[in-house]
Write an enzyme that holds these catalytic residues in place. Structure first.
Site, PDB file in Angstrom:
ATOM      1  N   LYS A  52       0.775  -1.257   0.023  1.00  0.00           N
ATOM      2  CA  LYS A  52       0.133   0.055   0.053  1.00  0.00           C
ATOM      3  C   LYS A  52       0.842   1.065  -0.215  1.00  0.00           C
ATOM      4  O   LYS A  52       0.644   2.181  -0.828  1.00  0.00           O
ATOM      5  CB  LYS A  52      -0.821  -0.132   1.245  1.00  0.00           C
ATOM      6  CG  LYS A  52      -2.053  -1.203   1.202  1.00  0.00           C
ATOM      7  CD  LYS A  52      -2.659  -1.130   2.450  1.00  0.00           C
ATOM      8  CE  LYS A  52      -3.623  -2.324   2.648  1.00  0.00           C
ATOM      9  NZ  LYS A  52      -4.200  -2.611   3.850  1.00  0.00           N
ATOM     10  N   GLN A  96      -3.982  -1.021  10.319  1.00  0.00           N
ATOM     11  CA  GLN A  96      -3.904  -2.320   9.729  1.00  0.00           C
ATOM     12  C   GLN A  96      -4.568  -3.583  10.547  1.00  0.00           C
ATOM     13  O   GLN A  96      -4.199  -3.447  11.763  1.00  0.00           O
ATOM     14  CB  GLN A  96      -2.496  -2.777   9.201  1.00  0.00           C
ATOM     15  CG  GLN A  96      -2.237  -3.757   8.561  1.00  0.00           C
ATOM     16  CD  GLN A  96      -2.784  -3.845   7.293  1.00  0.00           C
ATOM     17  OE1 GLN A  96      -3.167  -2.928   6.449  1.00  0.00           O
ATOM     18  NE2 GLN A  96      -3.342  -5.243   6.950  1.00  0.00           N
ATOM     19  N   ASP A 119     -10.262   3.467   5.398  1.00  0.00           N
ATOM     20  CA  ASP A 119     -10.775   2.004   5.377  1.00  0.00           C
ATOM     21  C   ASP A 119     -12.134   2.115   5.418  1.00  0.00           C
ATOM     22  O   ASP A 119     -12.838   0.981   5.442  1.00  0.00           O
ATOM     23  CB  ASP A 119     -10.153   1.120   6.293  1.00  0.00           C
ATOM     24  CG  ASP A 119      -9.080   0.116   5.992  1.00  0.00           C
ATOM     25  OD1 ASP A 119      -8.870   0.248   4.552  1.00  0.00           O
ATOM     26  OD2 ASP A 119      -8.269  -0.383   6.773  1.00  0.00           O
TER      27      ASP A 119
END
Ligand code: NAP
Length: 287
Positions: A52, A96, A119
């Site tokens: 990413k 994450q 996210d």
């Protein structure tokens, strides 16, 4: 019986490259910054985070990794998130997952500024999606990638019977809402679903996000279905495998994603799009 015609393979790598091509011109002239919070050293997470960040950097988006030890305290993590929330230079914050067992992910995710929540896991953004307002919300990346893949097959979602397997907050649940908003009749299946085979046989669009390699047999797939395989499992041999038996499924499906090279690259591409969208939403909220 129809003659054996192999399915259209939905090339997520190529499609993601097409999405990413449009990004540098939109980044130009703006300072975008992605902060990644990683706790512990989960080997898959380290690879995902590195992918990413590299992709972002290639597109002119700055990144920084805030890497905490496995036993980091909740207080320290929350304090970092507060600092990132308050920093006007930070466009997006990504925590994450998975987090170590000792930390309840909600305690962190609920603290991220919803306008920086790239996210799409803050309750505000989930609520907006629930209302059907996709424009004002930051939406999880993988479901957005799945919708793009389905649409790229040329098959219309409206009016179809769609089966989503897996009810996680990051894939299955948001995807079921997005399919429903687009006019599909959606079934959301999970580990308690009875007679999964029967559900699969009646699905015109099938998305599997379970993480059980080869669980879905190719001959369960309805002829002409669109099959999106989100699942990704590493076998002892090191090979990556999806939830669907690809070789047999592709003889029945109209279109199917490979693993790897299907949903994975689309997830990263849509993270980049979410960073741009977060920036836009932040600018709008300042007006
Ligand atoms: P998760 O949180 O692990 O949840 C798995 C879901 O699958 C749960 O809802 C579970 O049901 C259901 N399930 C498990 N076994 C089942 C069975 N035998 N029959 C029916 N349903 C079953 O899932 P996730 O985080 O969404 O990840 C799912 C898979 O997608 C994993 O392989 C992950 O690596 C992959 N993934 C890939 C990407 C990508 O970009 N390619 C992104 C995200 C995830 P219950 O709710 O009843 O437990």
């Amino acid at each position: 019986m129809r003659p054996s015609i192999s399915a259209l393979i939905l090339n997520g790598k190529q499609l993601a490259a097409d999405v990413l091509k449009t990004i540098p011109s939109q980044v130009q002239g703006q300072k975008l910054f992605l902060a990644v919070v990683l706790v512990g050293n989960n080997p898959s997470s380290l690879i995902y985070v590195s992918n990413k960040m590299k992709t972002a950097n290639r597109l002119g988006i700055e990144t920084m990794l805030f890497h905490f030890e496995e036993d980091a305290s909740l207080e320290d993590l929350l304090s970092e998130i507060e600092t990132l929330n308050a920093d006007p230079a930070v466009t997006g914050i990504l925590v994450q997952l998975p987090l170590p067992q000792s930390i309840n992910p909600r305690e962190l995710l609920d603290m991220v500024d919803p306008l920086k929540d790239v996210d799409g896991l803050h309750p505000f953004n989930m609520g907006m999606l629930y209302e059907g307002d996709e424009n004002s919300a930051l939406i999880p990346c993988t479901p957005q990638g799945c919708i793009h893949l389905i649409e790229s097959s040329g098959v219309s979602i409206e009016g179809k019977k769609a089966l989503v397997m897996g009810r996680s907050l990051i894939v299955g649940k948001p995807l079921s809402l997005m399919l429903s908003s687009r006019g599909a009749t959606v079934t959301l299946a999970h580990s308690k679903t009875r007679d999964l085979q029967k559900e699969i046989e009646s699905a015109q669009i099938l998305i599997s996000a379970i993480g059980n390699p080869g669980l879905i047999k190719g001959d369960w797939i309805q002829e002409g279905a669109v099959v999106i395989d989100v699942g990704i499992s590493k076998l002892d041999s090191g090979q990556l495998k999806g939830d669907v038996e690809f070789e047999t499924a592709k003889e029945r499906a109209f279109a199917i994603t490979p693993v790897p090279g299907g949903v994975g690259p689309m997830t990263v591409a849509y993270l980049m799009k979410n960073i741009l969208k977060a920036n836009k939403l932040q600018q709008m909220s300042e007006r």
